[in-house]
Design an enzyme around this catalytic site. Structure first.
Site, short mmCIF file in Angstrom:
data_model
loop_
_atom_site.label_atom_id
_atom_site.label_comp_id
_atom_site.label_asym_id
_atom_site.label_seq_id
_atom_site.Cartn_x
_atom_site.Cartn_y
_atom_site.Cartn_z
CD GLU A 142 -2.48 1.62 2.55
OE1 GLU A 142 -2.38 0.82 3.49
OE2 GLU A 142 -3.16 2.66 2.58
CG ASP A 189 8.10 9.43 13.54
OD1 ASP A 189 6.95 9.70 13.16
OD2 ASP A 189 9.00 10.31 13.64
CG ASP A 206 8.65 14.96 15.82
OD1 ASP A 206 7.62 14.62 15.21
OD2 ASP A 206 9.19 16.08 15.73
CB SER A 240 11.40 13.30 9.26
OG SER A 240 11.55 14.48 10.03
CG ASP A 250 4.76 8.43 17.84
OD1 ASP A 250 4.25 9.28 17.08
OD2 ASP A 250 4.07 7.67 18.56
CG LEU A 303 7.45 6.26 8.51
CD1 LEU A 303 6.93 7.12 9.66
CD2 LEU A 303 8.51 5.30 9.02
CE LYS A 304 8.38 13.05 5.48
NZ LYS A 304 8.39 14.48 5.77
CG HIS A 319 9.03 18.54 5.49
ND1 HIS A 319 8.25 19.65 5.74
CD2 HIS A 319 8.88 17.73 6.56
CE1 HIS A 319 7.66 19.51 6.92
NE2 HIS A 319 8.03 18.35 7.43
#
Lengths: 455, 435
Positions: B67, B135, B137, B186, B327, B338-339, B345
């Site tokens: 996907e 992930d 951040d 990211s 996370d 996930l990107k 960005h």
């Protein structure tokens, strides 16, 4: 009919265990009567139900061991050990048939049977445990001396971090880390290059994971067989019994609020301050204050409100009223409304999600910016005292509650809070936020009735 | 912006590489980026995991069962398209170029092609493979950094990400035995990690949860005070993280963030000490910056105070400030989107480029190429008549890193695994046919 012996034998019943704790590897070639079919299953179900209850009340492992031992003795044990084993095996396989049919049922059955196995295993003596481990072929995983020498420092380090002193005599099992997820998660074992080194005293975890995995696969297979042939073949004999057994009440999950328990938006503030448990009060308060909650907070509060009787339209209005003050109505509709409808089973898979129980909430892991979780567990003492003060709890009650918290009896602490704020005792103990709410409403309703003049 | 401003025409776009493009300008930049820069073949080769070959053991349906999701921004609206799937690289390329998504996410590999999921019963459509992902951040560290907050980052606080990469990368390789690990910037304020070993892709939700919990040391929501508590000697993983990375990084952090120079900053540290007498003694005696920290360490490590909870206090402080804050939910789920690497960005215009974990201290988030910059370079190359324009831009180094450090070793392993699995299967079939 083959007699099942509890001592040394090699699976003539197909279950494969020399001890009195079978692994249920394959269906036994036993004959038994239809009456036994139903009765044995119900007796076992009582045991499983008691386990489910105990777990959701947050009982400690030692308490669970006692519970299992008592329940087993009360419902399953027979004077003749052979007869007990026979009933054990038959009842397991009958329930497998009953609970293989739906995903929720499989999940419940799997969890309870694994728990049952876990505590029964713990109660076995060392010999019996060893023979079960041999059944599972774990003797091939024993750590060899040469390898032991290269890592013994780390093994000692890991053992000390969980307050255990290992010595050169301690047997270690080298298994893929996937086989002991609980031990990895709590950092109770040393792992190296994908292998976990499990000391003998932690082997319960390993054995249970393997047991669980085997039963899980078996359930999936049984489900397919049931749908493909058995259901039809047995439609006049066993199928009706299986259906009936499947409907045995498993305890309220509060997903369908009872009749007149619907609440409306205008009451919500009032209800929050009188009848919400602390976890939900806190989330509700933060939502009012910040006009925002992070995902898990939305789930925990949102599902609770659903269980309390808030209808979907009202829920959408409620969340929109708050969120639009921070992100705007448009963004709310685009980004947040979907997941509220999802919770009510109107989107995606259309699963009607059930409100979280205390056990689930206590085990959650709030992180930066989160307000969900169980305040009795996740708040610092200072913050908890302040929050309880706001609820009107003080003095002796506060001390009792803090004492429970220090001893990690979070649900008992919540029960005491209920008792302090309502001025009444709560016999059953809180194990679900919606239960707190229901009990609270019951209390206030009866109080109102009493204060009304008689007709 | 009119349509005639295509890349290889005479009139290159006037680029202001310092400006972050938005709206229709962003769309135009993206069109060029997807037209010239996005590495479709490399991404395809990665996600096909060797199944794009001709070997009979290859599963040609594999890539098509993955996907993807696209976020498409038009002037006013943002549309989110899930369950996108492609049979091969060329289909993927066509779709991306046509839709020009502002963000591409990668999801799981399912039992069937996601586009056809409705044809199957609910139970027939399930995720079966998915990379183990992380992930991190930097905005989750706002309570311990004083130079920036929120979405900003600078060279003073970026080291927190470097530490996170080192600690987690080492554990993934040493403890869990994984080797095909991709770290990606990211684009603004954090890093993503993709663990691509087949063993990792086949982990169940429970196993992912276990790994996430293994790494979960910094715990607690907004209302708990102490987020790191060690009740006894440290587990080997934590001990290694402390000795190899956190201890020294914290010393540096004390100095770059001036932790002991400002009262509200060192007050936070004092709050982590569970002994009133120690706290008041320290508060009285303090004078200069480094002296305070040395003093604190000395006091807590001397063992003269026997209060419970004091033995590991230094480690708890160090971990509270520097230990990676993941996370957790991202890691636990099997179908969390996930990107994708090499996306642009939209907030910064920067490309989500890979980071070499062995050289993560050298990574500078402020000098990551932006889409505007790349287009400018492309135009410059074109105007001097160089061929292979893209190779001569700043993105080339990143693509090269992706290929040499990650993709090539991964593909080799995948091919070996496919062959072995195939041979084993053939052998079993042969054996079972033997009388």
């Amino acid at each position: 009919m083959e007699i099942v012996r509890s001592q040394r034998r090699n699976g003539s019943d197909g279950s494969g265990s020399a001890a009195s704790l079978p692994l249920y590897k394959s269906a036994p070639s036993l004959e038994f009567r239809l009456e036994e079919f139903g009765q044995y299953a119900i007796d076992r179900l009582r045991v499983l139900q008691a386990i489910s209850d105990g777990l959701s009340r947050g009982k400690k492992p030692e308490e669970m061991e006692n519970l299992v031992s008592e329940q087993w003795r009360a419902n399953m044990k027979h004077q003749d050990a052979d007869k007990t084993l026979r009933k054990d095996i038959i009842s397991h396989f009958v329930l497998r048939l009953v609970y293989c049919r739906e995903e929720e049922m499989r999940r419940w059955f799997l969890s309870m049977e694994t728990a049952l196995f876990r505590y029964r295993f713990r109660l076995q003596n060392a010999e019996a445990q060893k023979s079960i481990m041999n059944e599972l072929q774990l003797q091939y995983n024993v750590l060899g001396n040469a390898e032991y020498e290269t890592i013994k420092d780390k093994l000692t380090e890991a053992a000390r971090s969980v307050n255990f002193t290992s010595n050169p005599e301690t047997v270690f099992y080298k298994v893929p880390f996937e086989d002991v997820p609980e031990l990895v998660a709590s950092r109770r074992v040393f792992i190296l290059k994908g292998f976990a080194f499990v000391p003998r005293n932690q082997v319960v975890s390993l054995v249970c994971t393997i047991f669980r995995s085997n039963i899980s696969k078996a359930l999936a297979l049984t489900n397919r067989k049931w749908r493909a042939m058995i259901q039809d073949q047995e439609k006049d004999r066993i199928a009706p019994m299986v259906e009936a057994l499947g409907n045995v009440y498993l305890g309220p999950d509060y997903s369908k609020p009872k009749d007149c328990a619907e609440i409306s938006l205008k009451d919500i503030n009032q209800l929050a301050s009188t009848s919400f448990p602390l976890c939900m009060r806190h989330l509700f308060g933060k939502l009012r204050e910040d006009h925002h909650l992070k995902h898990q907070g939305r789930m925990q509060l949102g599902l609770f409100l659903k269980g309390v009787g808030l209808k979907l339209e009202d829920a959408l209005a409620f969340w929109r009223a708050e969120f639009s003050q921070k992100v705007g109505a448009e963004r709310f509709d685009k980004e947040y409304a979907y997941s509220i409808r999802h919770n009510y089973g109107k989107e995606g898979k259309r699963t009607d999600y059930t409100p979280y129980s205390c056990q689930k909430i206590i085990m959650s892991t709030p992180s930066t910016g989160d307000h969900h979780g169980c305040p009795y567990r996740h708040f610092s003492e200072e913050n908890l005292r302040a929050a309880l003060n706001k609820m009107g709890v003080g003095g002796r009650a506060m001390d009792d509650i803090m004492d429970k918290v220090r001893n990690r009896h979070y649900q008992l602490a919540c029960t005491l809070t209920f008792e302090a704020t309502h001025g009444t005792s709560c016999e059953t103990g809180i194990n679900h936020p919606n239960q707190y709410f229901v009990e609270s409403r019951k209390f206030f309703e009866s109080k109102n009735k009493q204060s009304q003049p008689t007709a | 912006m009119t349509k005639e401003k295509e890349e290889h025409r005479e009139d290159p776009m006037q680029i202001d590489s310092n400006r972050v493009p938005t709206g229709s300008l962003l769309t135009d930049y993206l069109r060029i980026y997807y037209g010239k820069f996005f590495p479709y073949t490399d991404m395809f080769k990665w996600l096909a995991y060797g199944n794009d070959g001709k070997h009979p053991g290859c599963d040609s349906s594999y890539f098509g069962r993955r996907e993807f999701s696209f976020t498409i921004k038009s002037d006013r609206d943002e549309v989110y398209l899930r369950f996108q799937s492609f049979f091969n690289a060329s289909e993927m390329e066509t779709s991306i170029k046509a839709k020009c998504p502002t963000k591409i996410d990668i999801g799981a590999v399912y039992t069937v092609d996601p586009a056809k999921r409705h044809a199957y019963a609910q139970s027939g459509f399930n995720p079966i493979e998915r990379e183990l992902v992380f992930d991190i951040d930097i905005s989750d560290y706002d309570d311990v950094r004083y130079c920036c907050s929120g979405a900003d980052t600078c060279l003073n606080c970026w080291p927190l990400m470097t530490i996170a990469i080192k600690v987690i990368d080492t554990a993934l390789r040493e403890d869990f035995g994984f080797s095909h690990i991709l770290w990606v910037y990211s684009g603004r304020r954090g890093v993503h990690c993709w663990v691509c070993d087949s063993r990792a892709r086949r982990l169940s939700k429970e196993q992912r949860s276990a790994i996430a919990d293994y790494f979960h040391v910094y715990k607690g929501g907004e209302n708990s005070l102490k987020k790191v508590t060690f009740s006894g000697p440290l587990h080997p993983f934590l001990a290694r993280a402390y000795t190899d990375a956190l201890k020294n990084e914290f010393e540096k952090w004390v100095s770059t963030q001036k932790l002991f120079e400002h009262e509200e900053r060192f007050h936070k540290i004092l709050q982590l000490i569970p002994d009133e007498s120690v706290v008041s003694e320290l508060a009285e005696k303090w004078q200069g910056n480094s002296v305070r920290w040395e003093h604190l360490k000395h006091m807590l490590q001397s063992g003269s105070k026997k209060t419970q909870g004091l033995r590991r206090c230094i480690e708890e402080i160090v971990f509270s400030y520097t230990y990676p804050r993941l996370d957790i939910q991202v890691t636990k789920g099997m179908n969390h989107l996930l990107k994708a690497p090499f996306c642009v960005h939209p907030g910064t215009g920067r490309i989500c480029i890979p980071i070499d974990p062995k050289k993560c201290e050298e990574f500078d988030p402020t000098s990551v190429p932006t889409v505007a910059q790349l287009i400018e370079e492309l135009n410059a190359n074109a105007s001097i008549g160089a061929d292979n324009y893209v190779e001569k831009t700043s993105l080339a180094a990143s693509v090269h890193l992706f290929r040499t450090c990650f993709l090539e070793p991964l593909i080799k392993t995948c091919k070996d695994e496919l062959e072995n699995a195939y041979n084993t299967m053939m052998q079993q079939t042969k054996d079972s046919l033997n009388w």
